[in-house]
Scaffold this motif. Structure first.
Motif, PDB file in Angstrom:
ATOM      1  N   UNK A   1      -8.328   0.448   6.603  1.00 13.62           N
ATOM      2  CA  UNK A   1      -8.914   0.878   5.327  1.00 13.62           C
ATOM      3  C   UNK A   1      -7.832   1.085   4.269  1.00 13.62           C
ATOM      4  N   UNK A   2      -6.711   1.686   4.658  1.00 15.16           N
ATOM      5  CA  UNK A   2      -5.625   1.893   3.710  1.00 15.16           C
ATOM      6  C   UNK A   2      -4.968   0.576   3.307  1.00 15.16           C
ATOM      7  N   UNK A   3      -4.933  -0.386   4.218  1.00 16.41           N
ATOM      8  CA  UNK A   3      -4.335  -1.673   3.897  1.00 16.41           C
ATOM      9  C   UNK A   3      -5.230  -2.484   2.968  1.00 16.41           C
ATOM     10  N   UNK A   4      -6.533  -2.258   3.023  1.00 15.15           N
ATOM     11  CA  UNK A   4      -7.437  -2.984   2.128  1.00 15.15           C
ATOM     12  C   UNK A   4      -7.264  -2.541   0.678  1.00 15.15           C
ATOM     13  N   UNK A   5      -6.991  -1.284   0.479  1.00 16.79           N
ATOM     14  CA  UNK A   5      -6.796  -0.740  -0.859  1.00 16.79           C
ATOM     15  C   UNK A   5      -5.461   0.001  -0.903  1.00 16.79           C
ATOM     16  N   UNK A   6      -4.349  -0.713  -1.098  1.00 18.41           N
ATOM     17  CA  UNK A   6      -3.031  -0.071  -1.008  1.00 18.41           C
ATOM     18  C   UNK A   6      -2.740   0.923  -2.125  1.00 18.41           C
ATOM     19  N   UNK A   7      -3.590   0.977  -3.129  1.00 19.21           N
ATOM     20  CA  UNK A   7      -3.395   1.977  -4.173  1.00 19.21           C
ATOM     21  C   UNK A   7      -3.713   3.383  -3.646  1.00 19.21           C
ATOM     22  N   UNK A   8      -4.580   3.459  -2.638  1.00 18.21           N
ATOM     23  CA  UNK A   8      -4.969   4.767  -2.089  1.00 18.21           C
ATOM     24  C   UNK A   8      -3.779   5.491  -1.451  1.00 18.21           C
ATOM     25  N   UNK A   9      -3.017   4.856  -0.541  1.00 15.52           N
ATOM     26  CA  UNK A   9      -1.864   5.594  -0.001  1.00 15.52           C
ATOM     27  C   UNK A   9      -0.820   5.907  -1.071  1.00 15.52           C
ATOM     28  N   UNK A  10      -0.700   5.032  -2.075  1.00 16.93           N
ATOM     29  CA  UNK A  10       0.240   5.295  -3.162  1.00 16.93           C
ATOM     30  C   UNK A  10      -0.134   6.582  -3.888  1.00 16.93           C
ATOM     31  N   UNK A  11      -1.401   6.711  -4.251  1.00 13.81           N
ATOM     32  CA  UNK A  11      -1.860   7.895  -4.980  1.00 13.81           C
ATOM     33  C   UNK A  11      -1.772   9.149  -4.109  1.00 13.81           C
ATOM     34  N   UNK A  12      -2.158   9.028  -2.850  1.00 12.50           N
ATOM     35  CA  UNK A  12      -2.109  10.183  -1.944  1.00 12.50           C
ATOM     36  C   UNK A  12      -0.679  10.705  -1.804  1.00 12.50           C
ATOM     37  N   UNK A  13       0.259   9.796  -1.575  1.00 11.45           N
ATOM     38  CA  UNK A  13       1.655  10.214  -1.406  1.00 11.45           C
ATOM     39  C   UNK A  13       2.226  10.706  -2.729  1.00 11.45           C
ATOM     40  N   UNK A  14       1.904  10.033  -3.829  1.00 12.08           N
ATOM     41  CA  UNK A  14       2.428  10.442  -5.130  1.00 12.08           C
ATOM     42  C   UNK A  14       2.033  11.871  -5.472  1.00 12.08           C
ATOM     43  N   UNK A  15       0.752  12.187  -5.337  1.00 15.80           N
ATOM     44  CA  UNK A  15       0.311  13.536  -5.694  1.00 15.80           C
ATOM     45  C   UNK A  15       0.577  14.555  -4.590  1.00 15.80           C
ATOM     46  N   UNK A  16       0.413  14.144  -3.328  1.00 10.81           N
ATOM     47  CA  UNK A  16       0.654  15.071  -2.228  1.00 10.81           C
ATOM     48  C   UNK A  16       2.116  15.451  -2.098  1.00 10.81           C
ATOM     49  N   UNK A  17       2.976  14.447  -2.022  1.00 13.31           N
ATOM     50  CA  UNK A  17       4.407  14.714  -1.906  1.00 13.31           C
ATOM     51  C   UNK A  17       4.960  15.296  -3.200  1.00 13.31           C
ATOM     52  N   UNK A  18       4.380  14.869  -4.329  1.00 14.24           N
ATOM     53  CA  UNK A  18       4.808  15.414  -5.616  1.00 14.24           C
ATOM     54  C   UNK A  18       4.521  16.892  -5.730  1.00 14.24           C
ATOM     55  N   UNK A  19       3.383  17.328  -5.210  1.00 12.69           N
ATOM     56  CA  UNK A  19       3.059  18.758  -5.221  1.00 12.69           C
ATOM     57  C   UNK A  19       3.969  19.527  -4.269  1.00 12.69           C
ATOM     58  N   UNK A  20       4.407  18.864  -3.199  1.00 15.48           N
ATOM     59  CA  UNK A  20       5.266  19.523  -2.209  1.00 15.48           C
ATOM     60  C   UNK A  20       6.693  19.700  -2.729  1.00 15.48           C
ATOM     61  N   UNK A  21       7.287  18.633  -3.278  1.00 16.87           N
ATOM     62  CA  UNK A  21       8.688  18.699  -3.694  1.00 16.87           C
ATOM     63  C   UNK A  21       8.865  19.048  -5.163  1.00 16.87           C
ATOM     64  N   UNK A  22       7.822  18.894  -5.958  1.00 12.95           N
ATOM     65  CA  UNK A  22       7.844  19.187  -7.389  1.00 12.95           C
ATOM     66  C   UNK A  22       8.907  18.374  -8.138  1.00 12.95           C
ATOM     67  N   UNK A  23       9.118  17.153  -7.694  1.00 11.73           N
ATOM     68  CA  UNK A  23      10.036  16.232  -8.362  1.00 11.73           C
ATOM     69  C   UNK A  23       9.317  14.897  -8.496  1.00 11.73           C
ATOM     70  N   UNK A  24       8.958  14.534  -9.722  1.00 10.47           N
ATOM     71  CA  UNK A  24       8.145  13.337  -9.941  1.00 10.47           C
ATOM     72  C   UNK A  24       8.874  12.054  -9.558  1.00 10.47           C
TER      73      UNK A  24
END
Length: 132
Positions: free
Chosen positions: A14-37
């Motif tokens: 499912x994630x490989x069919x829509x690769x924008x989904x893991x990008x967004x999840x990691x961008x906002x999830x990891x971004x909230x964790x490390x607070x470095x865009x």
């Protein structure tokens, strides 16, 4: 155990069919964790590259009825790494493999993103305009 592997396989597909989904999840999830865009953007690029490679190779298989897509992508990445390593060796006298790998991986993100969009447009066009 089989149910766990089956659900992991379905989630990866499912994630490989829509690769924008893991990008967004990691961008906002990891971004909230490390607070470095910047760091979050780089991590999101690195993670979603594997999904983009899988998706583009699948699209290639659908478009050209060939299974060479994945191997072709790997071949181009290896050739690019060799050329970049040669240039680095000629300029500096040594090769930094980690730096070359990171450069090829990030360039692959941009190339696979471009190919993903192009192949998706072509495949959608084939589906929409093939009235048979």
């Amino acid at each position: 155990m089989n149910a766990i592997m089956d659900s992991l396989w379905k989630a990866t597909t499912a994630l490989a069919l829509f690769p924008i989904v893991p990008f967004v999840i990691v961008l906002f999830g990891y971004g909230a964790y490390v607070r470095d865009r910047k760091k979050a953007l780089r991590m999101a690029m690195d993670v979603s590259t594997i999904f983009l490679i899988l998706c583009v190779s699948g699209q290639y298989s659908l478009m050209f009825d060939s299974t060479f897509g994945f191997y072709g992508i790997l071949l181009i990445m290896i050739l690019a790494a060799g050329l970049l390593g040669n240039a680095q060796f000629r300029k500096r006298g040594s090769v930094d493999v980690k730096r070359i790998f990171r450069a090829i991986w990030r360039l692959s993100f941009f190339a696979m993103s471009f190919l993903y969009v192009i192949f998706m447009i072509v495949l959608l066009g084939k589906v929409i305009f093939s009235v048979a």
